[in-house]
Every structure is written in structure tokens, then in C-alpha cells.
Design a protein around this motif. Structure first.
Motif: not given
Length: 88
Positions: A46-47, A14-15, A50-55
Motif C-alpha cells: 500500500a505504501r 502491487a495492487l 501510494k508513492q507510485k501514484l503520487e509520482q
């Protein structure tokens, strides 16, 4: 490039796609409609990123909390050599 389902992409994929979209938009060569579609795709990526990073951050916090509950025992070379002698 065919748009894959955003949720199924890995964080790195995704990035990477998001970086490509940013480069295309920065060049300014896209027609307005294409630029808007790319921008929309970028927002989705981006959303999800961000969600994957928060997980991932939550998983790290859980692991750190679990680790703090365990009792640490000092390492001793004598214990290791005694255990090796017993195994022989």
C-alpha cells in the motif's frame, strides 16, 4: 507466492498482490502468524502503491504546467491544404 522486492513492482502488480492479500485475510483461514506477515506485506504494498501514484500525479502536473506555457494556434484546414500543395 514468493515475495518480490516491493519497490521493483509496477503499480498494477502491487495492487494485484494487495487485492490477493485482502482476500486471504478476509477469509479468516490463516493462522495468526501468517496473517500478520500478510498484513505487513500488504502495508508495504500500500505504501509503495501510494508513492507510485503520487509520482504519477506529479508527472501529470508537470506536463499540464508545460502545456499551459505553449502558445496555442487555431487549426485551419486551409493551412493544411496549402502545406500539402507545397509538398507536391
Amino acid at each position: 507466492m514468493a515475495a518480490k522486492k516491493t519497490e521493483s513492482l509496477s503499480f498494477d502488480a502491487a495492487l494485484g498482490e494487495l487485492e490477493q492479500i485482502v482476500q486471504q485475510l478476509e477469509q479468516g483461514d490463516l493462522p495468526l502468524e501468517s496473517a500478520l506477515k500478510q498484513f505487513e506485506r500488504g502495508i508495504q504494498l500500500a505504501r509503495v502503491s501510494k508513492q507510485k501514484l503520487e509520482q504519477a500525479e506529479q508527472q501529470v502536473q508537470i506536463l499540464l504546467q508545460q502545456g499551459s506555457q505553449e502558445k496555442l494556434v487555431p487549426f485551419s484546414v486551409e493551412q493544411t491544404s496549402d502545406q500539402a500543395a507545397e509538398e507536391e
